[in-house]
Design a protein around this motif. Structure first.
Motif, mmCIF file in Angstrom:
data_model
loop_
_atom_site.group_PDB
_atom_site.id
_atom_site.type_symbol
_atom_site.label_atom_id
_atom_site.label_comp_id
_atom_site.label_asym_id
_atom_site.label_seq_id
_atom_site.Cartn_x
_atom_site.Cartn_y
_atom_site.Cartn_z
ATOM 1 N N LYS A 237 0.866 -1.181 0.000
ATOM 2 C CA LYS A 237 0.000 0.000 0.000
ATOM 3 C C LYS A 237 0.899 1.226 0.000
ATOM 4 C CE LYS A 237 -3.754 -2.469 0.676
ATOM 5 N NZ LYS A 237 -4.730 -2.692 -0.331
ATOM 6 N N HIS A 238 0.343 2.356 -0.393
ATOM 7 C CA HIS A 238 1.110 3.600 -0.358
ATOM 8 C C HIS A 238 0.172 4.765 -0.097
ATOM 9 C CE1 HIS A 238 -0.300 4.580 -4.430
ATOM 10 N NE2 HIS A 238 -0.088 3.306 -4.696
ATOM 11 N N ASP A 239 0.766 5.849 0.368
ATOM 12 C CA ASP A 239 -0.034 7.042 0.628
ATOM 13 C C ASP A 239 -0.447 7.676 -0.703
ATOM 14 O OD1 ASP A 239 2.371 8.085 -0.214
ATOM 15 O OD2 ASP A 239 2.573 9.519 1.410
ATOM 16 N N VAL A 240 -1.333 8.626 -0.633
ATOM 17 C CA VAL A 240 -1.879 9.254 -1.836
ATOM 18 C C VAL A 240 -0.783 9.890 -2.695
ATOM 19 C CG1 VAL A 240 -3.493 10.987 -2.704
ATOM 20 C CG2 VAL A 240 -4.082 9.651 -0.687
ATOM 21 N N GLY A 241 0.201 10.476 -2.060
ATOM 22 C CA GLY A 241 1.278 11.119 -2.799
ATOM 23 C C GLY A 241 2.328 10.153 -3.306
ATOM 24 N N GLY A 242 2.239 8.901 -2.908
ATOM 25 C CA GLY A 242 3.213 7.907 -3.343
ATOM 26 C C GLY A 242 4.569 8.046 -2.686
ATOM 27 N N MET A 243 4.627 8.783 -1.574
ATOM 28 C CA MET A 243 5.903 9.013 -0.902
ATOM 29 C C MET A 243 6.252 7.886 0.068
ATOM 30 S SD MET A 243 6.956 11.808 -2.224
ATOM 31 C CE MET A 243 8.255 12.336 -1.144
ATOM 32 N N LYS A 244 5.238 7.299 0.676
ATOM 33 C CA LYS A 244 5.479 6.241 1.657
ATOM 34 C C LYS A 244 4.798 4.971 1.190
ATOM 35 C CE LYS A 244 5.954 9.210 5.654
ATOM 36 N NZ LYS A 244 5.571 9.458 7.027
ATOM 37 N N GLU A 245 5.479 3.863 1.442
ATOM 38 C CA GLU A 245 4.939 2.562 1.077
ATOM 39 C C GLU A 245 5.053 1.647 2.283
ATOM 40 O OE1 GLU A 245 5.300 -0.231 -2.794
ATOM 41 O OE2 GLU A 245 7.193 0.192 -1.798
ATOM 42 N N TRP A 246 4.119 0.738 2.428
ATOM 43 C CA TRP A 246 4.157 -0.227 3.506
ATOM 44 C C TRP A 246 3.557 -1.534 3.018
ATOM 45 C CZ3 TRP A 246 1.142 4.123 3.432
ATOM 46 C CH2 TRP A 246 -0.232 3.957 3.410
ATOM 47 N N LEU A 247 3.789 -2.563 3.798
ATOM 48 C CA LEU A 247 3.283 -3.892 3.486
ATOM 49 C C LEU A 247 2.193 -4.236 4.490
ATOM 50 C CD1 LEU A 247 3.786 -6.514 1.770
ATOM 51 C CD2 LEU A 247 5.207 -7.283 3.664
ATOM 52 N N VAL A 248 1.086 -4.744 3.994
ATOM 53 C CA VAL A 248 -0.003 -5.185 4.859
ATOM 54 C C VAL A 248 -0.030 -6.705 4.837
ATOM 55 C CG1 VAL A 248 -2.503 -5.198 5.212
ATOM 56 C CG2 VAL A 248 -1.347 -3.096 4.506
ATOM 57 N N VAL A 249 0.003 -7.293 6.022
ATOM 58 C CA VAL A 249 -0.126 -8.737 6.176
ATOM 59 C C VAL A 249 -1.534 -8.974 6.703
ATOM 60 C CG1 VAL A 249 0.793 -10.808 7.274
ATOM 61 C CG2 VAL A 249 2.328 -8.891 6.739
ATOM 62 N N LYS A 250 -2.351 -9.580 5.880
ATOM 63 C CA LYS A 250 -3.749 -9.803 6.233
ATOM 64 C C LYS A 250 -3.978 -11.286 6.449
ATOM 65 C CE LYS A 250 -8.434 -8.768 4.774
ATOM 66 N NZ LYS A 250 -9.288 -8.223 3.725
ATOM 67 N N VAL A 251 -4.678 -11.606 7.525
ATOM 68 C CA VAL A 251 -4.952 -12.989 7.869
ATOM 69 C C VAL A 251 -6.460 -13.203 7.845
ATOM 70 C CG1 VAL A 251 -4.673 -14.763 9.638
ATOM 71 C CG2 VAL A 251 -2.900 -13.046 9.317
ATOM 72 N N THR A 252 -6.868 -14.276 7.185
ATOM 73 C CA THR A 252 -8.285 -14.625 7.114
ATOM 74 C C THR A 252 -8.445 -16.104 7.413
ATOM 75 O OG1 THR A 252 -8.087 -15.046 4.738
ATOM 76 C CG2 THR A 252 -8.822 -12.840 5.393
ATOM 77 N N PRO A 253 -9.666 -16.519 7.782
ATOM 78 C CA PRO A 253 -9.888 -17.958 7.951
ATOM 79 C C PRO A 253 -9.673 -18.665 6.615
ATOM 80 C CG PRO A 253 -11.745 -16.699 8.819
ATOM 81 C CD PRO A 253 -10.860 -15.731 8.087
ATOM 82 N N ALA A 254 -9.050 -19.810 6.671
ATOM 83 C CA ALA A 254 -8.812 -20.575 5.443
ATOM 84 C C ALA A 254 -10.132 -21.125 4.925
ATOM 85 C CB ALA A 254 -7.841 -21.716 5.716
ATOM 86 N N ASP A 255 -10.256 -21.101 3.621
ATOM 87 C CA ASP A 255 -11.424 -21.721 3.009
ATOM 88 C C ASP A 255 -11.307 -23.227 3.185
ATOM 89 O OD1 ASP A 255 -12.472 -19.307 2.111
ATOM 90 O OD2 ASP A 255 -11.383 -19.414 0.220
ATOM 91 N N PRO A 256 -12.386 -23.865 3.585
ATOM 92 C CA PRO A 256 -12.299 -25.323 3.717
ATOM 93 C C PRO A 256 -12.076 -25.959 2.347
ATOM 94 C CG PRO A 256 -14.558 -24.551 4.043
ATOM 95 C CD PRO A 256 -13.686 -23.338 3.900
ATOM 96 N N VAL A 257 -11.301 -27.017 2.355
ATOM 97 C CA VAL A 257 -11.051 -27.731 1.110
ATOM 98 C C VAL A 257 -12.290 -28.538 0.773
ATOM 99 C CG1 VAL A 257 -9.599 -29.474 0.007
ATOM 100 C CG2 VAL A 257 -8.591 -27.880 1.651
ATOM 101 N N PRO A 258 -12.858 -28.321 -0.427
ATOM 102 C CA PRO A 258 -14.070 -29.063 -0.772
ATOM 103 C C PRO A 258 -13.810 -30.562 -0.860
ATOM 104 C CG PRO A 258 -13.345 -27.690 -2.605
ATOM 105 C CD PRO A 258 -12.417 -27.448 -1.467
ATOM 106 N N VAL A 259 -14.723 -31.320 -0.308
ATOM 107 C CA VAL A 259 -14.612 -32.773 -0.349
ATOM 108 C C VAL A 259 -15.412 -33.261 -1.555
ATOM 109 C CG1 VAL A 259 -15.089 -34.910 0.888
ATOM 110 C CG2 VAL A 259 -14.413 -32.862 2.156
ATOM 111 N N PRO A 260 -14.764 -33.997 -2.447
ATOM 112 C CA PRO A 260 -15.509 -34.475 -3.620
ATOM 113 C C PRO A 260 -16.633 -35.423 -3.209
ATOM 114 C CG PRO A 260 -13.177 -35.121 -3.730
ATOM 115 C CD PRO A 260 -13.388 -34.408 -2.442
ATOM 116 N N ARG A 261 -17.751 -35.243 -3.828
ATOM 117 C CA ARG A 261 -18.888 -36.130 -3.558
ATOM 118 C C ARG A 261 -18.807 -37.331 -4.489
ATOM 119 N NH1 ARG A 261 -23.901 -31.995 -2.566
ATOM 120 N NH2 ARG A 261 -22.894 -30.932 -0.846
ATOM 121 N N MET A 262 -19.186 -38.452 -3.953
ATOM 122 C CA MET A 262 -19.163 -39.668 -4.763
ATOM 123 C C MET A 262 -20.553 -40.118 -5.079
ATOM 124 S SD MET A 262 -16.147 -41.839 -3.159
ATOM 125 C CE MET A 262 -14.668 -41.078 -2.672
#
Length: 129
Positions: A104-129
């Motif tokens: 991400k960066h500020d509007v003027g593009g002078m400063k930049e930073w990194l955002v580490v975002k954590v979310t719940p993992a999507d469950p792995v779909p189980v194939p139906r038989m």
């Protein structure tokens, strides 16, 4: 310890870092870099887990340009000790979490930073038989 054994240990340091022994880093420099990365990752994990334990949604902002560069390279499996980030991501996955990095960066593009975002993992779909 024989000189051959000592040399094997030196080669192991370079191998763990993901560089060849002819690289510009000495073994001591590589070990210092590894320690710094491990501390950064421990701090990141702590911030995330503390936020979740407090009932908050963790979004971590990183401002240090060296840490940002390393994280972005490691996320692409590049750079020194990229395997440490891969191992950290595996831990998050084992805890049912997905981790995403974005710059991400500020509007003027002078400063930049990194955002580490954590979310719940999507469950792995189980194939139906």
């Amino acid at each position: 310890m024989s000189y051959g054994d000592k040399l094997k240990e030196i080669h192991k340091i370079y191998e763990e870092a993901g560089v060849t022994p002819s690289a510009k880093y000495s073994p001591d420099e590589l070990l210092a870099i590894k320690d710094k990365i491990e501390l950064m990752l421990e701090s990141l994990r702590a911030k995330i887990t503390v936020a979740i334990d407090a009932g908050e949604v963790p979004t971590i902002r990183m401002n240090d340009s060296n840490e940002m560069s390393w994280m972005l390279a490691a996320d692409q499996s590049k750079g020194l000790y990229a395997t440490l980030w891969a191992e950290e991501k595996e831990w998050f996955q084992s805890e049912g979490l997905d981790v995403a990095l974005s710059t991400k960066h500020d509007v003027g593009g002078m400063k930049e930073w990194l955002v580490v975002k954590v979310t719940p993992a999507d469950p792995v779909p189980v194939p139906r038989m």
